[in-house]
Design a protein around this motif. Structure first.
Motif, mmCIF file in Angstrom:
data_model
loop_
_atom_site.group_PDB
_atom_site.id
_atom_site.type_symbol
_atom_site.label_atom_id
_atom_site.label_comp_id
_atom_site.label_asym_id
_atom_site.label_seq_id
_atom_site.Cartn_x
_atom_site.Cartn_y
_atom_site.Cartn_z
ATOM 1 N N GLU A 46 0.834 -1.200 0.000
ATOM 2 C CA GLU A 46 0.000 0.000 0.000
ATOM 3 C C GLU A 46 0.871 1.254 0.000
ATOM 4 O O GLU A 46 0.614 2.207 -0.749
ATOM 5 N N ILE A 47 1.904 1.257 0.835
ATOM 6 C CA ILE A 47 2.828 2.389 0.878
ATOM 7 C C ILE A 47 3.515 2.569 -0.470
ATOM 8 O O ILE A 47 3.621 3.689 -0.996
ATOM 9 N N LYS A 48 3.973 1.466 -1.055
ATOM 10 C CA LYS A 48 4.678 1.520 -2.335
ATOM 11 C C LYS A 48 3.797 2.124 -3.425
ATOM 12 O O LYS A 48 4.247 2.969 -4.213
ATOM 13 N N VAL A 100 3.369 5.823 -2.924
ATOM 14 C CA VAL A 100 4.579 6.550 -3.296
ATOM 15 C C VAL A 100 4.731 6.630 -4.814
ATOM 16 O O VAL A 100 5.115 7.664 -5.374
ATOM 17 N N LEU A 101 4.416 5.545 -5.501
ATOM 18 C CA LEU A 101 4.598 5.505 -6.954
ATOM 19 C C LEU A 101 3.482 6.206 -7.726
ATOM 20 O O LEU A 101 3.746 6.909 -8.708
ATOM 21 N N TYR A 102 2.250 6.018 -7.284
ATOM 22 C CA TYR A 102 1.125 6.489 -8.106
ATOM 23 C C TYR A 102 0.079 7.319 -7.353
ATOM 24 O O TYR A 102 -0.783 7.918 -7.982
ATOM 25 N N GLY A 103 0.139 7.334 -6.022
ATOM 26 C CA GLY A 103 -0.974 7.908 -5.278
ATOM 27 C C GLY A 103 -0.671 9.208 -4.568
ATOM 28 O O GLY A 103 0.016 10.093 -5.095
ATOM 29 N N SER A 104 -1.145 9.292 -3.336
ATOM 30 C CA SER A 104 -1.106 10.543 -2.594
ATOM 31 C C SER A 104 0.294 10.952 -2.150
ATOM 32 O O SER A 104 0.486 12.061 -1.664
ATOM 33 N N LEU A 105 1.277 10.067 -2.298
ATOM 34 C CA LEU A 105 2.664 10.391 -1.927
ATOM 35 C C LEU A 105 3.583 10.411 -3.147
ATOM 36 O O LEU A 105 4.797 10.357 -3.023
ATOM 37 N N SER A 106 2.990 10.505 -4.345
ATOM 38 C CA SER A 106 3.762 10.342 -5.584
ATOM 39 C C SER A 106 4.513 11.598 -6.022
ATOM 40 O O SER A 106 5.318 11.544 -6.941
#
Length: 384
Positions: free
Chosen positions: A73-75, A78-84
């Motif tokens: 979920e974190i990955k 980071v890659l595509y979502g709210s942390l991207s």
């Protein structure tokens, strides 16, 4: 995600929260009755293999699956979502840092220069299941964007906790087994990156080997779940969906309905009627209780307000400060991760573990009640 899937996910998170509460209360009831001996015999005196009992199986093996799913979920965030991107990630990351640093400062204030400092990481965590469970129970009164902020904050929180578990709470290293674990990890990375292997069976079988070598290396074995998540493909090569998608889809229900409730049941069995005396460890109790209940909201609000004021980051336009404050209260529910860390930090003292667990339970229930009251009050005032 279509409406049907959203509804199923919402119901699953709410059900998980209910199961966690129910099995926590059940464990407390059993351990304060004549049935306590059956509980202890099952979890602590039943061995799967030598030196590996049912309690270890839950905490060291099953929780690796929990960390695998959290890692995936974190990955993806980071890659595509709210942390991207920095713009998307900066506000919840800074909020999370405040929610980690302030509880640690409060715990340190009460326990500096004592042998209890090893528990400093206990009050820094947010329980994703309970936090989202609270959100979904009251979702009709809350902004949809609040869920993403809450999830992003909790995800970063868990990432920090996982790193600390793998470093602060690892025993002396066995370099031979650590090398074998790194070899497996490198092999999995090459299999993904260059050979584009998509077999779920392949990754899970190699993941078992990775878990075994990490377990023998002296690093806490649950870290293998995070490491495995880093090398599992999150985009499909030939199939319709990625291995990450299939693993999350197939294991989410198992994790939410079996692993997390079983972990709660296995780790909250406290005999309150025994010789346990909370006044023997006032600094530990106050450090955890005030760290979670006061430190979490205070840290989140101070860090987000100052970073927004100094233009280091910018508050999302669709969130008001009342919603962020509400999120900070919800984030003081540490439960699963806090109990998990307390089991590791105070492994040499049953009494300290019991004190920590009681404190975490009291804090979590207090946070849930306060959150519910705040949502009701803010709803009536039309400010959320």
């Amino acid at each position: 995600m279509n409406n049907k899937k959203r509804s199923l996910f919402k119901n699953l998170e709410a059900l998980t929260s209910i199961l966690l509460i129910f099995l926590t209360l059940l464990a407390l009831i059993i351990n304060n009755s004549s049935y306590e001996i059956f509980y202890d015999n099952f979890f602590f005196n039943t061995y799967i293999v030598e030196d590996f009992n049912v309690h270890s199986f839950v905490n060291d093996f099953l929780m690796s699956i929990f960390f695998l799913l959290a890692g995936l979920e974190i990955k993806e965030e980071v890659l595509y979502g709210s942390l991207s991107s920095f713009k998307k990630a900066s506000f919840p990351i800074i909020a999370s840092l405040g929610g980690v640093i302030m509880p640690a400062i409060i715990y340190t204030y009460f326990n500096l220069d004592s042998k209890y400092m090893i528990g400093v990481c206990i009050p820094i965590s947010t329980d994703i299941a309970f936090s989202l469970g609270i959100y979904f129970l009251f979702s009709k009164y809350l902004q949809p964007s609040l869920k993403m902020f809450l999830l992003s904050l909790a995800v970063v929180d868990d990432l920090i906790s996982m790193i600390l578990i793998g470093t602060v709470y690892s025993s002396s290293l066995n370099l031979f087994y650590l090398s074998l674990a790194l070899l497996i990890l490198t092999f999995l990375y090459i299999s993904n990156k260059f050979y584009k292997i998509e077999s779920i069976t392949f990754y899970l079988m190699m993941g078992l080997l990775l878990w075994y070598f990490v377990h023998l290396s002296g690093i806490h074995s649950t870290l293998s779940g995070i490491l495995l998540a880093f090398v599992i493909p999150t985009k499909p090569y030939k199939k319709r969906f990625s291995p990450s998608y299939y693993i999350q889809r197939n294991f989410r229900s198992i994790n939410n309905l079996i692993i997390m409730p079983l972990f709660a049941f296995a780790n909250t069995g406290i005999n309150i009627s025994s010789n346990l005396n909370l006044t023997n460890f006032p600094s530990v109790f106050l450090g955890i209780y005030l760290g979670l209940l006061v430190g979490k909201p205070l840290g989140i609000m101070i860090f987000t307000f100052l970073s927004n004021l100094l233009k280091i980051t910018k508050k999302p336009s669709d969130l008001n400060w009342t919603s962020i404050f509400l999120s900070s209260i919800v984030c003081s529910i540490g439960f699963t991760m806090s109990i998990f860390i307390s089991e590791i930090a105070f492994a040499n003292s049953e009494e300290l573990m019991a004190v920590a667990r009681i404190c975490i339970l009291l804090t979590s229930f207090t946070s849930m009640i306060i959150s519910s009251l705040f949502i009701k009050t803010f709803k009536e005032l039309h400010i959320i």
